[in-house]
Design an enzyme around this catalytic site. Structure first.
Site, PDB file in Angstrom:
ATOM      1  N   GLU A  36      38.859  -4.296 -23.864  1.00 35.54           N
ATOM      2  CA  GLU A  36      38.190  -3.179 -24.538  1.00 35.54           C
ATOM      3  C   GLU A  36      38.969  -1.881 -24.269  1.00 35.54           C
ATOM      4  OE1 GLU A  36      33.853  -3.085 -24.385  1.00 35.54           O
ATOM      5  OE2 GLU A  36      33.938  -0.900 -24.374  1.00 35.54           O
ATOM      6  N   HIS A 100      35.408   3.501 -29.010  1.00 35.40           N
ATOM      7  CA  HIS A 100      35.817   2.334 -28.221  1.00 35.40           C
ATOM      8  C   HIS A 100      35.777   1.084 -29.088  1.00 35.40           C
ATOM      9  CE1 HIS A 100      31.414   2.075 -27.576  1.00 35.40           C
ATOM     10  NE2 HIS A 100      31.597   0.787 -27.324  1.00 35.40           N
ATOM     11  N   HIS A 102      35.007  -3.150 -29.807  1.00 40.50           N
ATOM     12  CA  HIS A 102      34.092  -4.275 -29.525  1.00 40.50           C
ATOM     13  C   HIS A 102      34.717  -5.564 -30.044  1.00 40.50           C
ATOM     14  CE1 HIS A 102      29.739  -2.503 -29.025  1.00 40.50           C
ATOM     15  NE2 HIS A 102      30.597  -2.035 -28.108  1.00 40.50           N
ATOM     16  N   ASP A 113      26.101   1.654 -24.335  1.00 36.04           N
ATOM     17  CA  ASP A 113      26.728   2.618 -25.262  1.00 36.04           C
ATOM     18  C   ASP A 113      25.749   3.730 -25.608  1.00 36.04           C
ATOM     19  OD1 ASP A 113      29.030   1.101 -25.372  1.00 36.04           O
ATOM     20  OD2 ASP A 113      28.453   0.030 -27.198  1.00 36.04           O
TER      21      ASP A 113
HETATM   22 ZN   LIG Z   1      30.240  -0.693 -26.824  1.00 33.92          ZN
END
Ligand SMILES: [Zn+2]
Lengths: 167, 350
Positions: A36, A100, A102, A113
């Protein structure tokens, strides 16, 4: 690959520049080896309008901790970039939110989140009414807006990479 | 979306050719020629020396001039002789008075079909030319009409004619087209934008380029002011890009299928609103017309893209490709609001 445009809660537009989009897409978690990733969104509040452009993003930096499922972004290196761009641009490149990745086709924010987004809205210092959050999924990206006037988070757009690709 | 009005205005300032009364060099050139004409006519030993009136015409008089890209400034003057066309069956006779008065004044003076042209050069490069159109005054003709002397020395007889021409009254038509002076200013800006686009996109000589007066008359017919008035403080904001988009769209929609050069083809016809009332674009060939239409369409598409573009810098980049280097592209920092610095916390995501 071109830029993309969404409509904000107030009716203005938010554009993700080609440059920002290209850098974020390098981190798409489309195989098990990619961890990630994330960073902050930076850009312009356009004069005489409600429009915003995400010109730049930061990418994972020293001090960040990346896992396949989870990302911790440390404060200092990203703050340094925010300060530098703000200074160089004479106060016109501003902090706008975060992004970000996923490892799922259509990204859905996790509880972590959402908690983190609300925390940032309440604790980050920024000169504006909203922050925007992008999650880069495998097939599409989505963008949410959190406004000081309305504490719930709102999905304002989704864009499939396959559609953007050919533009 | 992107507001580029300030860039449009800057562009206009860069390309605008000031009017005679504001432009010393061109005014001087014009005065020198007129003095020379006056003394030259006296030396011709005509009895009596013909009287005439000087008429301002062309884009200077209409205040629609743009700075030429090649540096060749063009000054238009009308010389309206107080003569009846019936007394001078050969229209070349008064044209020769003008020619003979001015010949030798510069390296090159020429009789052209619609006028007499005096060329000026600066270090070998064309710098100015003055076109003098020769008329027979309306007060001296029994029908009260103005006639233009047309033809060259070696033209066929049927090409040496007095053509009814109310070109001088075009100036008044243009001046009085809009009651509101701000609307009139936008009208002239739109003409200048398109004339510069034409100069930039059609750099070759000849009829390949649509002529400036054609653009001016098209605007006279199809331009509509575009502005928004704020009801709270009664301020008016003009939107030149939108005005231009509507105008270019209107020009495109006026291309019509016609039979020309033995084929069916799309052409633009713009009739002069004063005598002789001819189609201003008639000299363009079918293929030149097609290129004109394609380039207008490309301009229209770029304007639409620029309108949709969120980023003023990118919108201006698109317009710069259509209008050339004088169209300013702003720095990113000049397109955005200055805001105070941010301090962010660390964050976790999953
Ligand atoms: Zn996330």
């Amino acid at each position: 690959m071109s830029s993309i445009v969404f409509t904000k809660i107030d009716g203005g537009k938010i554009k993700i520049s080609k440059k920002a989009l290209t850098s974020m897409k390098k981190f798409i978690q489309d195989n098990d080896c990619k961890k990630e990733a994330g960073g902050v969104l930076l850009g312009r509040y356009i004069l005489n309008s409600l429009d915003i452009i995400i010109d730049e993003i930061t990418i994972p930096m020293w001090g960040d901790r990346r896992k396949w499922f989870g990302f911790f972004r440390s404060r200092r290196p990203h703050q340094k970039v925010i300060d530098r761009l703000w200074k160089e641009s004479e106060g016109t490149i501003n902090y706008l939110g975060e992004w970000h990745t996923h490892p799922e086709n259509t990204p859905i924010p996790s509880d972590i989140d959402i908690r983190s987004w609300k925390h940032k809205l309440n604790h980050d210092v920024f000169d504006g009414d909203s922050l925007w959050f992008v999650i880069i999924g495998i097939k599409s990206l989505r963008i949410w807006e959190l406004s000081r006037n309305n504490l719930s988070y709102q999905l304002i757009g989704e864009s499939y990479y396959s559609e953007v690709e050919n533009v | 979306m992107a507001d580029v009005q300030s860039q449009m205005i800057k562009f206009h300032e860069a390309i605008k050719l000031k009017r005679f009364d504001e432009n010393e060099t061109l005014r001087d050139k014009r005065e020198i020629i007129l003095k020379r004409l006056n003394s030259g006519l006296k030396k011709l030993d005509l009895d009596p020396t013909p009287k005439y009136e000087v008429i301002d015409q062309g884009s200077y008089a209409m205040d629609t001039g743009v700075k030429p890209l090649n540096g060749d400034y063009d000054i238009d003057v009308g010389i309206s002789f107080k003569i009846s066309k019936d007394d001078y069956p050969d229209p070349l006779e008064p044209k020769k008075w003008v020619y003979d008065s001015l010949v030798g004044h510069t390296k090159k003076v020429e009789i052209q079909r619609p006028c007499v042209t005096v060329y000026y050069q600066i270090s070998g490069e064309p710098a100015y030319h003055v076109d003098l159109a020769v008329y027979s005054d309306k007060d001296n003709n029994s029908d009260g009409k103005i006639y233009l002397a047309k033809g060259k020395e070696h033209s066929h007889k049927e090409n040496k004619i007095w053509e009814e021409s109310n070109y001088p009254s075009l100036i008044n038509l243009m001046k009085n087209h809009f009651q509101d002076s701000e609307d009139a200013k936008q009208f002239r800006r739109i003409i200048r934008y398109l004339k510069r686009w034409k100069d930039f996109k059609f750099q070759s000589k000849g009829n390949a380029a649509p002529i400036g007066i054609g653009i001016t008359i098209a605007a006279y017919k199809w331009f509509a002011p575009n502005k928004v008035t704020n009801p709270f403080d009664n301020t008016t904001k003009y939107n030149d890009l939108e005005a231009l988009q509507h105008f270019v769209g209107a020009v495109l929609s006026n291309f019509q299928m016609v039979y020309s050069e033995g084929v069916w083809t799309k052409r633009l016809e713009v009739l002069l609103p004063v005598a002789p009332g001819n189609d201003i674009f008639t000299k363009m060939t079918n293929s030149q017309m097609t290129v004109f239409q394609e380039r207008l369409q490309s301009l229209f598409d770029s304007i639409q893209k620029a309108q949709k573009e969120v980023d003023p810098k990118e919108a201006c980049t698109l317009l710069n490709q259509q209008f050339g280097c004088d169209f300013p592209i702003p720095d990113e920092k000049d397109t955005a609001q200055k805001r105070s610095p941010a301090i962010v916390s660390s964050s976790a995501s999953a």
